[in-house]
Every structure is written in structure tokens, then in C-alpha cells.
Scaffold this motif. Sequence first.
Motif, PDB file in Angstrom:
ATOM      1  N   PRO B  30       0.757  -1.249  -0.001  1.00  0.00           N
ATOM      2  CA  PRO B  30       0.078   0.108   0.149  1.00  0.00           C
ATOM      3  C   PRO B  30       0.819   1.164   0.063  1.00  0.00           C
ATOM      4  CG  PRO B  30      -0.693  -1.443   1.670  1.00  0.00           C
ATOM      5  CD  PRO B  30       0.605  -1.995   1.305  1.00  0.00           C
ATOM      6  N   VAL B  31       0.222   2.369  -0.401  1.00  0.00           N
ATOM      7  CA  VAL B  31       0.889   3.660  -0.696  1.00  0.00           C
ATOM      8  C   VAL B  31       0.214   4.570   0.268  1.00  0.00           C
ATOM      9  CG1 VAL B  31       1.431   5.376  -1.896  1.00  0.00           C
ATOM     10  CG2 VAL B  31       1.559   3.230  -3.027  1.00  0.00           C
ATOM     11  N   SER B  33       0.635   8.689   1.748  1.00  0.00           N
ATOM     12  CA  SER B  33       1.737   9.950   1.772  1.00  0.00           C
ATOM     13  C   SER B  33       0.322  10.818   1.696  1.00  0.00           C
ATOM     14  CB  SER B  33       2.705   9.975   0.458  1.00  0.00           C
ATOM     15  OG  SER B  33       2.062   9.480  -0.498  1.00  0.00           O
ATOM     16  N   ALA B  34       1.082  11.956   2.025  1.00  0.00           N
ATOM     17  CA  ALA B  34       0.247  13.223   2.539  1.00  0.00           C
ATOM     18  C   ALA B  34      -0.008  14.201   1.420  1.00  0.00           C
ATOM     19  CB  ALA B  34       0.670  14.032   3.775  1.00  0.00           C
ATOM     20  N   GLY B  35       0.911  14.048   0.293  1.00  0.00           N
ATOM     21  CA  GLY B  35       0.569  15.063  -0.723  1.00  0.00           C
ATOM     22  C   GLY B  35       1.070  14.399  -2.186  1.00  0.00           C
ATOM     23  N   ILE B  36       1.506  15.206  -3.108  1.00  0.00           N
ATOM     24  CA  ILE B  36       1.881  14.445  -4.288  1.00  0.00           C
ATOM     25  C   ILE B  36       3.149  13.802  -4.442  1.00  0.00           C
ATOM     26  CG2 ILE B  36       0.566  16.493  -5.623  1.00  0.00           C
ATOM     27  CD1 ILE B  36       4.196  16.992  -5.898  1.00  0.00           C
ATOM     28  N   THR B  37       3.266  12.939  -5.368  1.00  0.00           N
ATOM     29  CA  THR B  37       4.471  12.240  -5.421  1.00  0.00           C
ATOM     30  C   THR B  37       5.499  13.249  -5.965  1.00  0.00           C
ATOM     31  OG1 THR B  37       3.252  10.331  -5.407  1.00  0.00           O
ATOM     32  CG2 THR B  37       5.510  10.111  -6.203  1.00  0.00           C
ATOM     33  N   THR B  80      -1.199   2.087   9.819  1.00  0.00           N
ATOM     34  CA  THR B  80      -2.390   2.185   9.313  1.00  0.00           C
ATOM     35  C   THR B  80      -2.921   0.540   9.461  1.00  0.00           C
ATOM     36  OG1 THR B  80      -1.979   1.694   7.156  1.00  0.00           O
ATOM     37  CG2 THR B  80      -2.591   3.772   7.775  1.00  0.00           C
ATOM     38  N   GLU B 144       6.235   6.168  -6.089  1.00  0.00           N
ATOM     39  CA  GLU B 144       5.097   6.528  -5.122  1.00  0.00           C
ATOM     40  C   GLU B 144       5.623   5.726  -3.822  1.00  0.00           C
ATOM     41  OE1 GLU B 144       5.055   4.992  -8.120  1.00  0.00           O
ATOM     42  OE2 GLU B 144       3.827   2.962  -8.093  1.00  0.00           O
ATOM     43  N   HIS B 145       6.728   4.883  -3.980  1.00  0.00           N
ATOM     44  CA  HIS B 145       7.168   4.294  -2.769  1.00  0.00           C
ATOM     45  C   HIS B 145       8.385   5.067  -2.138  1.00  0.00           C
ATOM     46  CE1 HIS B 145       4.300   1.041  -2.683  1.00  0.00           C
ATOM     47  NE2 HIS B 145       4.778   0.706  -3.830  1.00  0.00           N
ATOM     48  N   PHE B 178       6.503  16.066  10.665  1.00  0.00           N
ATOM     49  CA  PHE B 178       5.125  16.372  10.068  1.00  0.00           C
ATOM     50  C   PHE B 178       4.057  15.266  10.708  1.00  0.00           C
ATOM     51  CE2 PHE B 178       1.827  15.278   7.050  1.00  0.00           C
ATOM     52  CZ  PHE B 178       1.682  16.657   6.766  1.00  0.00           C
ATOM     53  N   LEU B 182       1.063  16.316  14.105  1.00  0.00           N
ATOM     54  CA  LEU B 182      -0.329  16.085  13.987  1.00  0.00           C
ATOM     55  C   LEU B 182      -0.778  14.986  14.941  1.00  0.00           C
ATOM     56  CD1 LEU B 182      -0.428  16.384  10.196  1.00  0.00           C
ATOM     57  CD2 LEU B 182      -1.239  17.901  11.731  1.00  0.00           C
TER      58      LEU B 182
END
Lengths: 229, 197
Positions: B30-31, B33-37, B80, B144-145, B178, B182
Motif C-alpha cells: 500500500p501507498v 503519503s500526505a501530498g503529491i509524489t 494503518t 510513489e514508494h 510532520f 499531528l
Amino acid sequence: MAAIRPETPTARTLVLDAPELGSTVAGQHIDIRLTAEDGYTAQRSYSLASATGARPVEVTVERFEDGEVSPYLVEDVGIGDPLEIRGPIGGWFVWRREQEEPVQLVAGGSGIVPLMGMIRTHAAVGSTAPFRLLYGVQDPDRRYYRDELVRLVGPGLRVDVRYSRRAPDGLPVGRIGAAELATLALSPEQQPTIYVCGPTGFVEAIADGLLRLGHAPERIRTERFGPTG
Amino acid sequence: MAVFSPGFRGRRRSTNPALPPGQYEEHGFPVLSAGITPRIREDDWRFSLTTTSGESREWSWADMMALGPETISTDIHCVTSWSKFGTSWRGVSVDKFLDSVGADAPYVMAGCYGGYSTNLPMEDLRGGKAWVAFEFDGEPLRPEHGGPARLLVPHLYFWKSAKWVNSLTLMEHDRAGFWESLGYHMHGDPWLEERYR
């Protein structure tokens, strides 16, 4: 479990009475942990569909064929049953009522859930921030929150739905691509904050498309689910 | 006291003792991440290490390769709640970067292309427990990884294995990165279920 609402043949909304749960913000998630009689446990994260601060809280759960927790939540658990939950969690993929800038939401499948929490909050607080939702779904039967979204559409909210496998009569079949992002989404000049949620492949494709159109990377927030293999 | 879920048996897809509490075994990758790659070419990639006195050392891709990569086989655990067994990587031990500068400090902030950051105690990075990894399953690490290179600290939850890593900054005092700012845990040991603060 206070109430249950079917959304589609494979998804339902769980309404949870959770007096001890801390204050929630639209876009956050909770962890649901199941415990068998012999102590075996399994837990998963589910996005809140309910608005910021709303009680009871709601999550919508899609049944995954090979799932362990979701089949129980979609088919077995009943009203009055206890559920162990933890949260709320997350402070990044959220929309807060103080945000005044335009907002573009892009959902793929059950990725609509946290975005619906934002849309409900936007409506509940009477925000004047322009909202747009671009919602990609396989076929009409898999749409979540259909009647409510129709009702909420107005000057402050535009909704466009695209069907990737089967569309209602007269509508085209196709994925959300560069053309849809260019014509249906807010433009880079309007400097929207953009929330993208869906399966990994969907989010990657949408985020790349948004970048190519000139949207600033720091304005794009993403949430992904599902394996990439 | 546990709340029992009436009628729940579970799939028990894994009884592997290598599975930390509250985790399930995942066979995909699974991928999250909080934003764009970010898309970074190896030629453009730089990695820096900054000491508490502000001195800095930088490595190019070729510089990193010259440090001597190794093969790593390890289990990984995402907060997760998925875990993946026996993943195979190539990377350069963080020890080698630290040793070539000869600096020490109790805490480290990892920084990344795209702005992500995560904090780690030095003792979790030293002693052959952490790498800058650039290959997964015999292939270059996909963007993406975290490709071209990510931190790999497999004994902690995987958000500590910062994707697109490009810096380590040594710190006298712990500061939240980051996800930590949070609400996620400052340490993140999956065996202690250090998920949230």
C-alpha cells in the motif's frame, strides 16, 4: 451502534454513539478494533463522514471482498452492539471552517467519505468558501450519499460525477482525466486547496494531472487506500 | 477491558509471531503519503547531513553508491495496521553517512523532497538498523514508494521510513516531524503499539 443506513449494495453507514470521543474535524478518521471471544483482535482505520463536531459520528464502510474487518462491519454488526473505537486521528487531511479559500474535492469510489464530512461541515456552518466536488465512481449503484448531494448542490457547491464502467442513460462512460480536471475543476488561478482521496492509482493519476495543469504541489492534499501490488 | 464484538471470529490470516499487536499481514504494497509524489532524477538527487554545530556534508547519487550498498531483508509495519513480511531492499547503512562525518547527537530530523519530515532518536538509526534505500524487490524504488531513495527504519512504524529523503539534521533535543506534530507518536515502536500520542 446507534443506527445503520445502507448506502449501496456493498456499503453502509454506521452511526456511532461515542460520548467519550474527543472533538472531531471533518476529514479525520477513527480506528475501529474488533475483539473475538478468545482475545484475537483486528483493527482498521475509517474516515469520518460526519461534519466537524457532529454527534453521533458516522463512518461509511465499503465491504472489501478479501477483507477481515469490513465484512463484519457491513454485514454482521447490529444496532446496540458495542464497538471499540479510538480517535479522532489526523490533522492534515482536514477542512476547517476558518478556511476561506476555494476548495476542490476529488473523490474516487469510497474516497468520497472524508470529503463528504467536509461538504457537510461546509453546509452546516454556512461557509462562503466555494466548494466543488469531482466524484469518480464505477457505476450509478455504487454512488454514496446520492440524494443528500443532490440536495446540497447550490451556489456554494458544485458536484460533477463521472462513471468509469457503466453510466446512467445518456451519460458518457469514462475516468476522470486531464479534460475533466481542466474543465470541471477549479483552475490554478483560483488557488484552490485540493483534497484528493481514493485508491492509490486514482490519487496518483489525479495528482499528476493537477500538477500538469499548474496547480501548486503545496495546495494538494492526498489520502490513499488499497494495495498497489 | 476489551469490548467483545459479538459474532466476530476474524480471518486469522496470519498466526505468525512476527506480527506485532493490532497488525495484519498484507501481500501488496500500500501507498500512504500526505501530498503529491515528487519526481526526482538520480542525477539531481542530493543527500545532506547537518551536525548540531551547523556543519554540513552532501552526497550525490554516485557518492552514496561509493559508500557501499548492502542487501536488506526485513519485515515492515505500517501504522494503518498492515505488515509485510520478508521485503527485500538495497540501501546504504545510515551508519556510513554518520561515520564519515563523525558527529553525534541524541536526536535526528529526517527531511525530504516535498517537505515531509520525521524525527527519530539516534539510537534507532545507529548499529545497522537504518538505511537510505533505493531498490525494492530488485527494482529501482518507484516514486510513489519514495524513490529514488527513502529512509528505511523497519523496526519502527513505516511513517518513520521517510520517502524521498534528502537530509538528516542532528538535534540536541527532540522535535516533532510532520505526522508527529499531528498527533502521531514521537518514537513509533510497533511492538509497543506506539501509534499515537
